[in-house]
Motif scaffolding. Structure first.
Motif, PDB file in Angstrom:
ATOM      1  N   GLY A  52       0.794  -1.209   0.000  1.00 41.67           N
ATOM      2  CA  GLY A  52       0.000   0.000   0.000  1.00 41.67           C
ATOM      3  C   GLY A  52       0.829   1.263   0.000  1.00 41.67           C
ATOM      4  N   TRP A  53       0.222   2.359  -0.497  1.00 42.90           N
ATOM      5  CA  TRP A  53       0.947   3.608  -0.615  1.00 42.90           C
ATOM      6  C   TRP A  53       1.073   4.352   0.694  1.00 42.90           C
ATOM      7  CZ3 TRP A  53      -1.099   8.559   0.248  1.00 42.90           C
ATOM      8  CH2 TRP A  53      -2.496   8.618   0.416  1.00 42.90           C
ATOM      9  N   SER A  54       0.316   3.955   1.702  1.00 42.34           N
ATOM     10  CA  SER A  54       0.458   4.586   3.005  1.00 42.34           C
ATOM     11  C   SER A  54       0.297   3.521   4.079  1.00 42.34           C
ATOM     12  CB  SER A  54      -0.570   5.691   3.191  1.00 42.34           C
ATOM     13  OG  SER A  54      -1.865   5.143   3.260  1.00 42.34           O
ATOM     14  N   GLY A  55       1.003   3.671   5.147  1.00 41.75           N
ATOM     15  CA  GLY A  55       0.793   2.783   6.285  1.00 41.75           C
ATOM     16  C   GLY A  55       1.560   1.488   6.260  1.00 41.75           C
ATOM     17  N   GLY A  56       2.240   1.183   5.160  1.00 43.04           N
ATOM     18  CA  GLY A  56       3.063  -0.018   5.136  1.00 43.04           C
ATOM     19  C   GLY A  56       2.320  -1.318   5.033  1.00 43.04           C
ATOM     20  N   SER A  57       1.061  -1.304   4.617  1.00 43.67           N
ATOM     21  CA  SER A  57       0.304  -2.552   4.535  1.00 43.67           C
ATOM     22  C   SER A  57       0.753  -3.383   3.347  1.00 43.67           C
ATOM     23  CB  SER A  57      -1.188  -2.251   4.430  1.00 43.67           C
ATOM     24  OG  SER A  57      -1.436  -1.453   3.296  1.00 43.67           O
ATOM     25  N   THR A  58       0.655  -4.695   3.503  1.00 44.73           N
ATOM     26  CA  THR A  58       0.962  -5.624   2.427  1.00 44.73           C
ATOM     27  C   THR A  58      -0.133  -6.675   2.340  1.00 44.73           C
ATOM     28  OG1 THR A  58       2.297  -6.980   3.924  1.00 44.73           O
ATOM     29  CG2 THR A  58       3.468  -5.325   2.619  1.00 44.73           C
ATOM     30  N   TYR A  59      -0.179  -7.326   1.180  1.00 43.21           N
ATOM     31  CA  TYR A  59      -1.240  -8.307   0.936  1.00 43.21           C
ATOM     32  C   TYR A  59      -0.680  -9.335  -0.025  1.00 43.21           C
ATOM     33  CZ  TYR A  59      -5.904  -9.917  -0.651  1.00 43.21           C
ATOM     34  OH  TYR A  59      -7.013 -10.647  -0.960  1.00 43.21           O
ATOM     35  N   TYR A  60      -0.963 -10.621   0.244  1.00 47.41           N
ATOM     36  CA  TYR A  60      -0.378 -11.697  -0.549  1.00 47.41           C
ATOM     37  C   TYR A  60      -1.456 -12.666  -1.018  1.00 47.41           C
ATOM     38  CZ  TYR A  60       4.064 -10.163   1.434  1.00 47.41           C
ATOM     39  OH  TYR A  60       5.159  -9.419   1.802  1.00 47.41           O
ATOM     40  N   ALA A  61      -1.209 -13.235  -2.162  1.00 46.39           N
ATOM     41  CA  ALA A  61      -2.033 -14.362  -2.596  1.00 46.39           C
ATOM     42  C   ALA A  61      -1.723 -15.550  -1.692  1.00 46.39           C
ATOM     43  CB  ALA A  61      -1.714 -14.706  -4.044  1.00 46.39           C
ATOM     44  N   ASP A  62      -2.722 -16.369  -1.458  1.00 48.86           N
ATOM     45  CA  ASP A  62      -2.527 -17.534  -0.589  1.00 48.86           C
ATOM     46  C   ASP A  62      -1.418 -18.443  -1.110  1.00 48.86           C
ATOM     47  OD1 ASP A  62      -6.054 -17.980   0.290  1.00 48.86           O
ATOM     48  OD2 ASP A  62      -4.501 -16.683   1.128  1.00 48.86           O
ATOM     49  N   SER A  63      -1.279 -18.502  -2.415  1.00 46.85           N
ATOM     50  CA  SER A  63      -0.323 -19.425  -3.020  1.00 46.85           C
ATOM     51  C   SER A  63       1.129 -19.052  -2.747  1.00 46.85           C
ATOM     52  CB  SER A  63      -0.546 -19.499  -4.530  1.00 46.85           C
ATOM     53  OG  SER A  63      -0.415 -18.218  -5.116  1.00 46.85           O
ATOM     54  N   VAL A  64       1.372 -17.810  -2.349  1.00 49.68           N
ATOM     55  CA  VAL A  64       2.756 -17.367  -2.118  1.00 49.68           C
ATOM     56  C   VAL A  64       3.003 -16.934  -0.682  1.00 49.68           C
ATOM     57  CG1 VAL A  64       2.880 -16.602  -4.518  1.00 49.68           C
ATOM     58  CG2 VAL A  64       2.433 -14.923  -2.719  1.00 49.68           C
TER      59      VAL A  64
END
Length: 124
Positions: A52-64
């Motif tokens: 994300g562009w603010s706050g340092g959030s990340t998100y991943y596909a379950d496969s990885v």
């Protein structure tokens, strides 16, 4: 608009690691949500990870999840994808994508800017 250039792809054996990088042009990189997608032959382009562009959030596909890590350096206008424990099914062209002020998302339709892609091949 932001121009994106990926690098770091290659051929690796199963269980190995690769680090992909995406360099962005311009002075507004910090305002972009950045994503990595991949497309294998004959398959749809699929989401891998986003930062994300603010706050340092990340998100991943379950496969990885647990194998790949996305990170960004806003001072250097780069986003990276560290890929560990690679599997043959990770073989694909990997694309970097950007979405200005966008919510972190796995939808490819939300990303306005795309790089040309870099090939990752994992041999068994």
């Amino acid at each position: 608009q932001v121009q994106l250039v990926e690098s770091g792809g290659g051929l690796v054996q199963a269980g190995g690691s690769l680090r992909l990088s995406c360099a962005a042009s311009g002075r507004t990189f910090s305002t972009y949500t950045m994503g990595w997608f991949r497309q294998a032959p004959g398959k749809e382009r699929e989401f891998v990870a986003a930062s994300g562009w603010s706050g340092g959030s990340t998100y991943y596909a379950d496969s990885v999840k647990g194998r790949f890590t996305i990170s960004r350096d806003d001072a250097k206008n780069t986003v990276s994808l560290q890929m560990n424990s690679l599997k043959p099914e990770d073989t694909a062209i990997y694309y970097c994508a950007a979405n200005r002020y966008g919510k972190i998302t796995d939808s490819k339709y939300r990303y306005e800017n795309w790089g040309q892609g870099t090939q990752v091949t994992v041999s068994s």
